[in-house]
Design an enzyme around this catalytic site. Structure first.
Site, PDB file in Angstrom:
ATOM      1  CE  LYS A   1      -2.029   3.319   2.781  1.00  0.00           C
ATOM      2  NZ  LYS A   1      -1.879   4.282   1.747  1.00  0.00           N
TER       3      LYS A   1
ATOM      4  CD  GLU B   1      12.657   5.163   8.037  1.00  0.00           C
ATOM      5  OE1 GLU B   1      12.799   6.030   8.941  1.00  0.00           O
ATOM      6  OE2 GLU B   1      12.327   5.430   6.886  1.00  0.00           O
TER       7      GLU B   1
ATOM      8  CB  CYS C   1      12.557  10.116   8.142  1.00  0.00           C
ATOM      9  SG  CYS C   1      13.446   8.932   7.115  1.00  0.00           S
TER      10      CYS C   1
ATOM     11  CD  GLU D   1       9.819  13.411  11.430  1.00  0.00           C
ATOM     12  OE1 GLU D   1      10.735  12.931  10.738  1.00  0.00           O
ATOM     13  OE2 GLU D   1       8.828  12.747  11.784  1.00  0.00           O
TER      14      GLU D   1
END
Length: 463
Positions: A162, A237, A271, A370
């Site tokens: 997906k 991750e 990231c 973040e």
């Protein structure tokens, strides 16, 4: 763009529009998959598993070689598609968004067979984990897919993928290449759709033996909970808030130039971005001035304009989220030295100017959360110990950098950082080395032989 299940393209019951974030225009549609589509894809993957697991390693490797050839032949189309659905400047889309996954795929296609191990009177063998559910993000929409699919199928697993509904079109091109490469039906399956529908169905599916997820820590936590109910393997991750440490003896000009480029790569939607720059106090004022100057050179504009160095953010929601972080940083007392909410950007599209803050409190939201946009936080330190303490003061631990004229000193600091990867003096990313994080940056590793091992079970046979 349709679903790809059991070796055939299948229309969905509904579609999702895909937007060009630089213009707001619709550039395509993908099928809106359902839980029933996931059921069909998992059934196909389960039916294909035994045959694919029994396929010799050399034949699985040859299939990846054919896939690499099919993708390499369409590299220009892949980069163009990513530039349109994500907004990455075409030069970066070509070199990074397409070049990196081709390198990763080439590495797995060239992998040597893994011999069994003799440990005492035991024969230790590696076997595929089973049916893998792969859920990938929008920020590197080809690389993150290849980083999962290539080692999974090389290990003998079958896969249900997906991709993000924000950037699904490049996955459609990938599966056209999968079809051309001649993978047996059911080995690789594609179900596009939303996370709450398709992603949740994959994560919780009793027929999925392992879920490999890349995305936010918040969503990763939900994926892990869904898989835990049936004790399925999970690889995650997740997010990062990486620190770039510029020690007192570093080449400050180079460290700042590379650091700003790292923080602004892919409009900060990375990231591993070094979003915290820690600079020794003796070089701090100079570093702040250099960072402001470097940031001003990141021209925001059309991804297809060669002069553009900063593309749009992927969506209006992401743009607004990043602007909210900037507003909060100003309210918290950080000193704006470049960019900001009032900086000029193109009149249409989801743009945020490259932004640099100095004098950032290490405990503030800007230093801890973040942002996932082109926003850099700079803060001073006085000793190596203080730099390490600030860097490690984060719930994340994905990447980082250390700069010093003394390689041994840089290595000593790098060893103390609680993070999955550290680049010393701007060393290049290595797609054969293990990639993953500590703490809330995730579980498991991707890339190279360690990434292959994630999709294998170990069996000890005593003789």
């Amino acid at each position: 763009m349709q679903l790809y299940i059991d070796g055939a393209w299948t229309p969905g019951r509904d579609t999702i529009a895909v937007e060009n974030p630089a213009t707001g225009e619709t550039v395509g549609h993908c099928a809106a998959g359902t839980a029933a589509d996931v059921d069909a894809a998992v059934a196909a993957a389960r039916a294909a598993f035994d045959g694919w697991a029994a396929t010799p390693f050399a034949e699985r490797r040859a299939a990846l070689d054919r896939l690499h050839g099919a993708l390499a032949a369409r590299a220009g189309e892949l980069a163009d598609t990513i530039a349109r659905e994500l907004g990455t400047p075409l030069k970066v889309a070509t070199r990074v968004q397409v070049g990196l996954p081709l390198t990763v795929l080439r590495g797995y296609a060239d992998s040597a067979p893994q011999p069994d191990e003799e440990i005492g009177h035991s024969l230790v063998v590696r076997e595929p984990v089973g049916v893998v559910g792969a859920i990938t993000p929008w920020n590197y929409p080809l690389h993150q897919v290849v980083a999962k699919l290539a080692p999974a199928v090389l290990a003998g697993c079958t896969v249900v993928l997906k991709p993000s509904e924000l950037t699904p079109l490049v996955a459609g091109l990938l599966f056209e290449a999968v079809h051309a490469a001649g993978f047996p039906p059911g080995v690789l399956n594609l179900v596009t759709g939303t996370g709450p529908v398709v992603g949740q169905a994959i994560a919780a599916h009793p027929g999925v033996d392992m879920v490999s997820f890349t995305g936010s820590t918040a969503v990763g936590r939900g994926v892990a909970h869904a898989a835990a109910d049936r004790i399925a393997r999970v690889a995650l991750e997740l997010g990062g808030k990486s620190a770039n440490i510029v020690l007192a003896d570093a080449d400050v000009a180079r460290a700042v130039k590379v650091g700003v480029g790292n923080a602004f790569l892919n409009s900060g939607q990375t990231c591993t971005a070094w979003t915290r720059m820690l600079v020794h106090r003796d070089a701090y004022d100079r570093a702040v001035a250099l960072a402001a100057e470097a940031a001003a050179g990141y021209t925001a504009g059309d991804p297809f304009d060669p002069a553009t160095r900063l593309g749009p953010l992927v969506s209006a929601a992401q743009r607004d989220r990043v602007r909210g972080h900037i507003a909060r940083a100003e309210a918290d007392g950080a000193r704006l030295v470049s960019g900001g909410l009032d900086a000029p950007v193109p009149g249409r599209g989801h743009y945020v100017a490259g932004t640099v803050f100095a004098d950032v409190d290490p405990g503030s939201a800007l230093a801890q959360e973040e942002v996932f946009g082109p926003v850099l936080a700079i803060m001073p330190f006085d000793t190596d110990d203080e730099a390490v303490a600030i860097a490690n003061h984060s719930r994340y631990g994905l990447a980082g950098g250390v700069w010093s004229a003394d390689p041994d000193r840089a290595l000593a600091v790098a060893r103390r950082l609680r993070t999955g990867a550290v680049d010393v003096n701007g060393a290049a990313f290595n797609p054969l080395a293990p990639f993953g994080g500590y703490k809330q940056s995730g579980l498991g590793r991707e890339l190279g032989p360690h990434g292959l091992a994630e999709f294998q079970q170990l069996k000890a046979i005593q003789r």
